[in-house]
Design an enzyme around this catalytic site. Sequence first.
Site, short mmCIF file in Angstrom:
data_model
loop_
_atom_site.label_atom_id
_atom_site.label_comp_id
_atom_site.label_asym_id
_atom_site.label_seq_id
_atom_site.Cartn_x
_atom_site.Cartn_y
_atom_site.Cartn_z
N TYR A 182 41.32 38.50 38.05
CA TYR A 182 42.53 38.01 38.77
C TYR A 182 41.99 36.42 39.37
O TYR A 182 42.78 35.71 39.26
CB TYR A 182 42.74 38.81 39.97
N HIS A 183 41.01 36.54 39.94
CA HIS A 183 40.29 35.25 40.58
C HIS A 183 40.12 34.17 39.39
O HIS A 183 40.25 33.06 39.52
CB HIS A 183 39.13 35.39 41.57
N TYR A 187 55.44 40.25 48.40
CA TYR A 187 55.04 40.46 49.74
C TYR A 187 55.26 38.79 50.47
O TYR A 187 55.16 38.77 51.65
CB TYR A 187 53.48 40.88 49.80
N ARG A 198 48.73 39.63 41.55
CA ARG A 198 47.98 39.16 42.61
C ARG A 198 46.69 39.99 43.01
O ARG A 198 45.99 39.76 44.19
CB ARG A 198 48.73 38.95 44.02
N SER A 206 36.46 38.28 39.91
CA SER A 206 37.41 39.04 38.93
C SER A 206 38.18 38.41 38.20
O SER A 206 38.13 37.04 38.23
CB SER A 206 38.43 39.97 40.05
N ASN A 239 60.50 38.83 37.83
CA ASN A 239 60.82 39.81 36.81
C ASN A 239 60.79 41.25 37.13
O ASN A 239 60.93 42.27 36.51
CB ASN A 239 59.78 39.75 35.61
N ARG A 278 56.28 43.80 40.08
CA ARG A 278 55.45 44.18 41.21
C ARG A 278 56.17 45.89 41.54
O ARG A 278 55.18 46.59 41.92
CB ARG A 278 55.61 43.49 42.27
N THR A 320 44.18 30.63 45.57
CA THR A 320 43.18 31.82 46.43
C THR A 320 41.83 31.10 46.78
O THR A 320 41.27 30.25 45.99
CB THR A 320 43.02 33.14 45.87
N VAL A 330 46.12 37.81 53.72
CA VAL A 330 47.00 37.55 54.53
C VAL A 330 47.37 39.05 55.30
O VAL A 330 47.16 40.16 54.67
CB VAL A 330 48.51 37.55 53.61
N LYS A 353 43.13 32.66 38.49
CA LYS A 353 43.60 31.59 39.47
C LYS A 353 42.72 30.16 39.24
O LYS A 353 43.19 29.01 39.35
CB LYS A 353 43.33 31.81 40.84
#
Length: 476
Positions: free
Chosen positions: A260-261, A90, A179, A258, A111, A114, A223, A290, A264
């Site tokens: 995910y976070h 994205y 992401r 999370s 790769n 997504r 992020t 975004v 990061k």
Amino acid sequence: MTYLLLTSYAGNLFSSTNMYLRPQNHHTATCSSFGSHSSPIFTSYKKKLKGPTTVFATATLASREVGTSQNSNGYISKPKKVMVIGGDGYCGWPTSLHLSNKNYEVAIVDNLVRRLFDHQLGLDSLTPISSIQNRIHQWHSLTGKTMQLYIGNICDFEFLSEAFKSFEPDAVVHFGEQRSAPYSMIDRSRAVFTQHNNVIGTLNVLFAIKEFCEECHLVKLGTMGEYGTPNIDIEEGYITITHNGRTDTLLYPKQASSFYHLSKVHDSHNIAFTCKAWGLRATDLNQGVVYGVRTEETALHEELCNRFDYDGVFGTALNRFCVQAAVGHPLTVYGKGGQTRGYLDIRDTVQCVELAIANPAKHGEFRIFNQFTEQFSINELARLVTKAGEKLGLEVEAMSVPNPRVEAEEHYYNAKHTKLIDLGLKPHLLSDSLLDSLLNFAIQFRDRVDHSQIMPNILTNCIRVKKLGLDALLRS
């Protein structure tokens, strides 16, 4: 057996390479798998070379020389070479086009996992998106500009090494991470995949820069979620603290919400350490939420169109609201709706990346920019979309739904974001005309909306060891 398939391309993009698909039940050390099943989360495309080295497929559209540019001293020089990891995504795809349009020599590394996520979860982009080969071919047809393509997994250091040695980048833009916070909270296997893919992949990038391109500047997409929602102002990366009469400047405290976070956060610490220990130079772009889909380049042709997610896993707040308004579904406000975040237009994302590349960090410097342009609460966004929808004759209403996320729903939030403005960022602020454009775009494609994907169905406080049945396709 399930395979990850690319949309076929009738041209000769891969005419010089012999491609084959690796089946998903083929076990490899470089792919994470779901639970006790042997099926890896993604497949890869390989090209066999002579000798002991194997390299994932590399494709170049044409041998045409990329145009030259003139610097401030009047000397003609070749443009910088930029590797965009995650260049099919994205943010990565419009960034790749934007940099190519600015006469950077661009190589995309991806790769394509997504696209597999959509296949696994039964999701689809609101916009029809073409294969990466067709995208690159269309860009070349329109502009005469080429982009190299390396298809493979950056967690495989052998592949990444060959890509670095082949392309020799001056800068690396790293978007190549899972992401989605909700995706990372579905179950144990996806939490593990997110951490492995993001942290190990970034470590590999750091080692590749050290080994093959020490002058290379890393531009990493972080992020704002790393900071959480502290009850003090959020500085740009660092905070100066006086304690017991002594003062020091430290990385701003991290309060991820999370897996995910958290990945990061781990990335940021690893990058900071390698800048200090090895003298690498890096810019961490702590990006806000975004919105939008079109940039100057993606609007040139339908084959260049960017993806547009509206579901509860990958869709971001404003994009989701615009799609919900377009199909007559109430806007889904999570909980009390006081959650406040930084937001920016996708056109500003590509602009910020370009500014970071053009103004690189110094050797040994770990630089952090907060990449957003405005702050909104969820309730404020809902009111803006409701007002814009009414102007277009849409009946728009908002409803509160149980919050699927573990987060404060009313909180203080004031984040600094001046460094990119100082470098020359010219923001596209959220105006009535932009909202009209987003809503009209959602209306244009509303026949593609899957209404069953609008409501959130992943509870981040109920993460499971067993899977939710979302990866059944992998076992077929």
